[in-house]
Enzyme design. Structure first.
Site, PDB file in Angstrom:
ATOM      1  N   HIS A   1       0.834  -1.216   0.000  1.00 19.57           N
ATOM      2  CA  HIS A   1       0.000   0.000   0.000  1.00 19.57           C
ATOM      3  C   HIS A   1       0.863   1.258   0.000  1.00 19.57           C
ATOM      4  CE1 HIS A   1      -3.381  -2.455   0.724  1.00 19.57           C
ATOM      5  NE2 HIS A   1      -3.225  -2.618   2.025  1.00 19.57           N
TER       6      HIS A   1
ATOM      7  N   ARG B   1       2.412  -6.780 -16.113  1.00 20.33           N
ATOM      8  CA  ARG B   1       2.520  -8.015 -15.312  1.00 20.33           C
ATOM      9  C   ARG B   1       1.168  -8.290 -14.650  1.00 20.33           C
ATOM     10  NH1 ARG B   1       8.002  -5.871 -13.999  1.00 20.33           N
ATOM     11  NH2 ARG B   1       9.509  -7.556 -14.302  1.00 20.33           N
TER      12      ARG B   1
ATOM     13  N   GLU C   1      12.945 -15.898 -22.095  1.00 23.30           N
ATOM     14  CA  GLU C   1      13.600 -15.766 -20.796  1.00 23.30           C
ATOM     15  C   GLU C   1      14.189 -17.084 -20.319  1.00 23.30           C
ATOM     16  OE1 GLU C   1      10.743 -14.252 -17.950  1.00 23.30           O
ATOM     17  OE2 GLU C   1       9.117 -15.397 -18.813  1.00 23.30           O
TER      18      GLU C   1
ATOM     19  N   ARG D   1       0.957  -9.471 -20.517  1.00 19.75           N
ATOM     20  CA  ARG D   1       1.589 -10.782 -20.318  1.00 19.75           C
ATOM     21  C   ARG D   1       0.623 -11.676 -19.554  1.00 19.75           C
ATOM     22  NH1 ARG D   1       6.892 -11.539 -16.774  1.00 19.75           N
ATOM     23  NH2 ARG D   1       5.485 -11.056 -15.070  1.00 19.75           N
TER      24      ARG D   1
ATOM     25  N   CYS E   1      12.082  -6.579 -22.044  1.00 22.03           N
ATOM     26  CA  CYS E   1      11.307  -5.990 -20.949  1.00 22.03           C
ATOM     27  C   CYS E   1      11.908  -6.305 -19.585  1.00 22.03           C
ATOM     28  CB  CYS E   1       9.857  -6.451 -21.023  1.00 22.03           C
ATOM     29  SG  CYS E   1       9.692  -8.241 -20.913  1.00 22.03           S
TER      30      CYS E   1
ATOM     31  N   ASN F   1      15.556 -10.734 -16.669  1.00 25.93           N
ATOM     32  CA  ASN F   1      15.624 -11.050 -15.233  1.00 25.93           C
ATOM     33  C   ASN F   1      15.748 -12.557 -15.050  1.00 25.93           C
ATOM     34  OD1 ASN F   1      15.038  -8.369 -15.140  1.00 25.93           O
ATOM     35  ND2 ASN F   1      12.932  -8.615 -14.453  1.00 25.93           N
ATOM     36  N   ASP F   2      14.937 -13.287 -15.785  1.00 24.23           N
ATOM     37  CA  ASP F   2      15.022 -14.743 -15.705  1.00 24.23           C
ATOM     38  C   ASP F   2      16.116 -15.295 -16.613  1.00 24.23           C
ATOM     39  OD1 ASP F   2      13.138 -15.576 -13.773  1.00 24.23           O
ATOM     40  OD2 ASP F   2      11.534 -14.955 -15.119  1.00 24.23           O
TER      41      ASP F   2
HETATM   42  C1  PEP Z   1      11.983 -11.091 -16.800  1.00 25.21           C
HETATM   43  O1  PEP Z   1      12.129 -12.242 -16.393  1.00 25.21           O
HETATM   44  O2  PEP Z   1      12.906 -10.417 -17.307  1.00 25.21           O
HETATM   45  C2  PEP Z   1      10.679 -10.421 -16.709  1.00 25.21           C
HETATM   46  C3  PEP Z   1      10.473  -9.242 -17.239  1.00 25.21           C
HETATM   47  O3  PEP Z   1       9.697 -11.046 -16.007  1.00 25.21           O
HETATM   48  P1  PEP Z   1       9.600 -11.096 -14.398  1.00 25.21           P
HETATM   49  O4  PEP Z   1      10.599 -10.143 -13.843  1.00 25.21           O
HETATM   50  O5  PEP Z   1       8.186 -10.722 -14.083  1.00 25.21           O
HETATM   51  O6  PEP Z   1       9.912 -12.535 -14.127  1.00 25.21           O
HETATM   52 MG    MG Z   2      10.418 -13.502 -15.987  1.00 27.59          MG
END
Ligand code: PEP
Ligand code: MG
Length: 598
Positions: free
Chosen positions: A205, A312, A447, A348, A518, A470-471
C-alpha cells in the site's frame, strides 16, 4: 567567576546508510517524523456484571463511529484517487462486519466481565497473532487491515483522537514500521515529503500511495524506525532505494547535486516527452514502460513512454481470496487499452510461480521454484484459468491496441499449445459474435536459454519476441536472481548473456518479427548503447528511466552503437564489457554518464 566556555564542537552524529526497496522515485533531504505505534497498554479492569450491557452498547457505538469514519475516507479517496485505491477501505469495512470476531468479543464480555477496551484488544491481539503466523499469504496480508481498524475502534472507545498525519505542521519525511492506508489517506499532502518504512514491497500500500502522490519512498528498510528520532536529518533516495541518516555536510552536498540533476532530468523529460526515440541516423526505437497495476499508466505517459511493453497481470490475482472474474479482467485491460491508445499495451499472461505466489491456488512449494510449475506451464495445466484471461484480453483488444505475450516459453510445443488454446477462445468469441481485434499481435517472452537458442523455430509461431533478462540471466548463469549472496555473479554484461540476446535478435529479424526487451537490463542505461547496437527494436523499462534511455538513443548514431556492440561481443568477461560500455557512455553522452555513473 569565569564562565565556562561553551564547547563549539557539538558531537556530530554518525552518518549511516540503510538499503531498502525503491518504491517511488525522487530524492528528498529533510527531517524525520517518526510515526511510532506506541504499544497500547490497556488496564485489566473488572466491570460489575450489571454494567456489561452498557459496555456492549459502548462497543456498538464505537463500531458505528469507526464505520462512518472509514466510509468518509473511502469517499474521499474514491473521489480524489479513484475506486481502485479506495478498495482497501472496503477490506476495512469487512473487518467491522466480521461476525466471528465481534461475536467472540461480546461473548467474552459476558463471560469475563472485563472492560470492553481490555476485552476487545485482548481478542484482537490473539487474532493478529494467529493470522500473522498463517501459511496463507492472503490471511497474513489481512493483519495490517485488522490492526488499522482495531486501533481506530480502540481510540473511539477510549475517546482519544485518532493520531494522524493530517495535522503534520512541518515538511517532514515520515518514518514508520509500515503506513496504514488510513494514515496515508488523511495525511497533509503538502507536508509529507517522503516515506521510509521498515517493511513493505514494491506493491505494498505504501509504495502504491507514494507513487500516486509522486513523493520519494523507500520501503523494506528493516530497521529505519529504530535508527531515527524526531527531527533527525535524513535523505531518502527513492531512485536507488537508499536512506542516509545523519548525513554529513559532504553527503548532503552530494545528494543536493543528485537531487538537482534528477529534477533537471524531470524537466528535461518534459522537453523530450513528445519527441521520438530515434537515433540521429534514423533508427526508430519503440520505447515503452512496464506496469504492475493499471494505475501505473499515468506514470508511463508522464515519462513520455510510447505504450506499455510489459503488463505483469499476476498482481491482479494477488491479495485476494477469489480469482479475478473474466469481466473484472476485461474492464482492467480495456481501461489500459483506452488510456494508452493509440500506443499498445503488451499484456503478459499469468506468470505465477518463482517469487510470485498466489494465495488462491494450492501450488506445491517446489524445491526449485524458479524452475518449477510456473507461468505458461501452470496456465497450460489450468486451461480454465488461462482461457478466462485470454477471453478478457481478446474482448478488451477491441477498444485499443493490445498485444498478448506468454511468459516462460521453453520450447515450440508449449508455444503451439498456447496458440491453439488462444485459437479456441477466438473461435468461441466469433461464434458468440463478440468483437475483438483480429490482428492482435501474439508474442513470446524469451527468458529461458532453450527458447533463446531455438528462437529461429519459435519465431515462426509469433509476431514478436520480448527478452525477459531477469530470468534469462539467472538461468544462463545459474545465479538465483533473488539471492543476495551471489548477486556479484548476476552480470547482465556477461558475454553469454550478450550472445543469447544477439541470437534472439538475429533470429527474430530473419523471420521478420520485431524483438524487444522488458527485463531490468533494458533499463540499465550503462548498457543501452550495446543493446541498441545489437538491434533491439523495443525497450520496455520502468517509467523513470525512459527519458534517460531516450536521450541516449537520440544522440548516438545506430552505426556507432553497432560498432560498440561488436566490440562488446569480442570481449571475454562481463567486467570488461561493463567497463567498455561505461567509457563509451562517458564519451558519447557525458550528461547521462554524470548522473548514472557517480
Ligand atoms: C523477466 O524475467 O525479465 C521479466 C520481465 O519477467 P519477471 O521479472 O516478471 O519474471
Ligand atoms: Mg520472468
Amino acid at each position: 567567576m569565569k564562565k565556562r566556555k561553551k564547547s563549539k564542537s557539538r558531537k556530530r552524529l554518525k552518518e549511516f546508510t540503510l538499503r531498502g526497496i525503491p518504491a517511488a522515485p525522487g530524492i528528498t533531504i529533510g527531517k524525520a517524523y517518526p510515526l511510532y505505534d506506541e504499544e497500547i497498554v490497556i488496564p485489566r479492569k473488572k466491570i460489575p456484571e450489571k454494567m456489561i450491557e452498557n459496555e456492549i452498547a459502548r462497543f456498538k457505538g464505537a463500531l458505528t463511529k469507526t464505520r462512518s469514519e472509514i466510509l468518509a475516507i473511502h469517499k474521499k479517496i474514491a473521489k480524489e484517487m479513484g475506486m481502485e485505491k479506495a478498495r482497501i477501505f472496503g477490506a476495512h469495512l469487512m473487518v467491522l462486519e466480521d461476525e466471528v470476531l465481534l461475536g467472540e468479543i461480546i461473548a467474552k464480555l459476558k463471560q469475563k466481565f472485563f472492560s470492553v477496551e481490555y476485552t476487545f484488544w485482548d481478542v484482537l491481539k490473539k487474532y493478529v497473532n494467529v493470522l500473522s503466523k498463517s501459511d496463507d499469504e492472503y490471511l497474513r496480508e489481512r493483519v495490517s487491515d485488522i490492526n488499522d481498524v482495531g486501533k481506530r475502534i480502540l481510540k473511539n472507545l477510549l475517546g482519544a483522537e485518532h493520531r494522524s498525519l493530517e495535522k503534520l505542521k512541518k515538511k517532514s519525511v515520515v518514518v514508520s514500521y509500515d503506513l496504514s492506508p488510513s494514515d496515508t489517506a488523511m495525511m497533509h499532502r503538502g507536508n509529507v515529503i517522503a516515506f521510509a518504512t521498515d517493511i513493505g514491497a514494491r506493491t505494498s500500500h505504501t509504495a502504491i500511495m507514494a507513487k500516486s502522490l509522486e513523493i520519494p519512498a523507500v520501503v523494506g528498510l528493516e530497521s529505519i524506525t529504530s535508527s531515527v528520532g524526531e527531527g533527525s536529518s535524513i535523505i531518502v533516495d527513492g531512485n536507488r532505494g537508499i536512506v542516509v541518516i545523519n548525513p554529513s555536510k559532504e553527503t548532503i552536498k552530494k545528494y543536493t547535486i543528485k537531487k538537482k540533476r534528477f529534477e533537471k532530468f524531470e524537466k528535461h523529460l518534459l522537453q523530450l516527452k513528445n519527441l521520438p526515440a530515434r537515433t540521429p541516423d534514423g533508427k526508430e526505437i519503440e520505447l515503452a514502460a512496464n506496469i504492475e497495476l493499471p494505475s501505473d499508466i499515468s506514470n508511463v505517459l508522464a515519462h513520455g513512454a510510447k505504450g506499455v511493453g510489459l503488463y505483469r497481470t499476476e498482481y491482479f490475482y494477488m491479495n485476494r481470496k477469489d480469482l479475478p472474474s473474466e469481466d473484472e479482467q476485461f474492464e482492467a485491460y480495456k481501461q489500459a487499452a483506452l488510456k494508452v491508445s493509440p500506443h499498445s499495451v503488451v499484456v503478459r499472461t499469468l506468470d505465477l510461480g518463482g517469487d510470485k505466489f498466489l494465495s488462491q491456488f494450492e501450488v506445491p512449494h517446489d524445491m526449485n521454484p524458479f524452475m518449477g510449475w510456473r507461468a505458461i506451464r501452470f496456465c497450460l495445466a489450468r486451461p480454465d484459468i488461462f482461457k478466462a484471461q485470454l477471453r478478457a484480453i481478446l474482448r478488451a483488444s477491441y477498444y485499443g491496441k493490445l498485444r498478448i505475450m506468454y511468459p516462460m516459453i521453453s520450447g515450440v510445443e508449449e508455444l503451439k499449445q498456447a496458440n491453439s488454446i488462444l485459437e479456441d477462445v477466438r473461435a468461441e468469441l466469433r461464434k458468440k459474435a463478440i468483437p475483438f481485434d483480429k490482428n492482435m499481435e501474439v508474442g513470446a517472452m524469451i527468458e529461458v536459454p532453450s527458447a533463446a537458442l531455438t528462437s529461429d523455430v519459435l519465431a515462426k509461431e509469433v509476431d514478436f519476441f520480448s527478452i525477459g533478462t531477469n530470468d534469462l540471466i539467472q538461468y544462463a548463469l545459474a545465479v538465483d536472481r533473488v539471492n543476495e549472496k551471489i548477486a556479484y555473479l548476476y552480470e547482465p554484461a556477461h558475454p553469454a548473456v550478450l550472445r543469447l540476446i544477439k541470437t534472439v535478435v538475429d533470429n527474430g529479424h530473419k523471420a521478420k518479427i520485431w524483438v524487444g526487451m522488458c527485463g531490468e537490463m533494458a533499463g540499465d542505461v550503462t548498457l543501452t548503447l550495446i543493446l541498441l547496437g545489437l538491434g533491439l527494436d523495443e525497450f520496455s523499462t520502468s517509467p523513470i528511466v525512459v527519458p534517460e534511455i531516450k536521450r541516449i538513443i537520440r544522440v548516438v548514431k545506430y552505426t556507432q552503437a553497432k560498432k560498440i556492440a561488436e566490440e562488446a561481443l569480442s570481449l571475454s568477461t562481463g567486467k570488461e564489457v561493463a567497463a567498455m560500455a561505461k567509457a563509451k557512455l562517458k564519451k558519447l553522452v557525458p550528461d547521462i554518464a554524470l548522473e548514472t555513473l557517480k
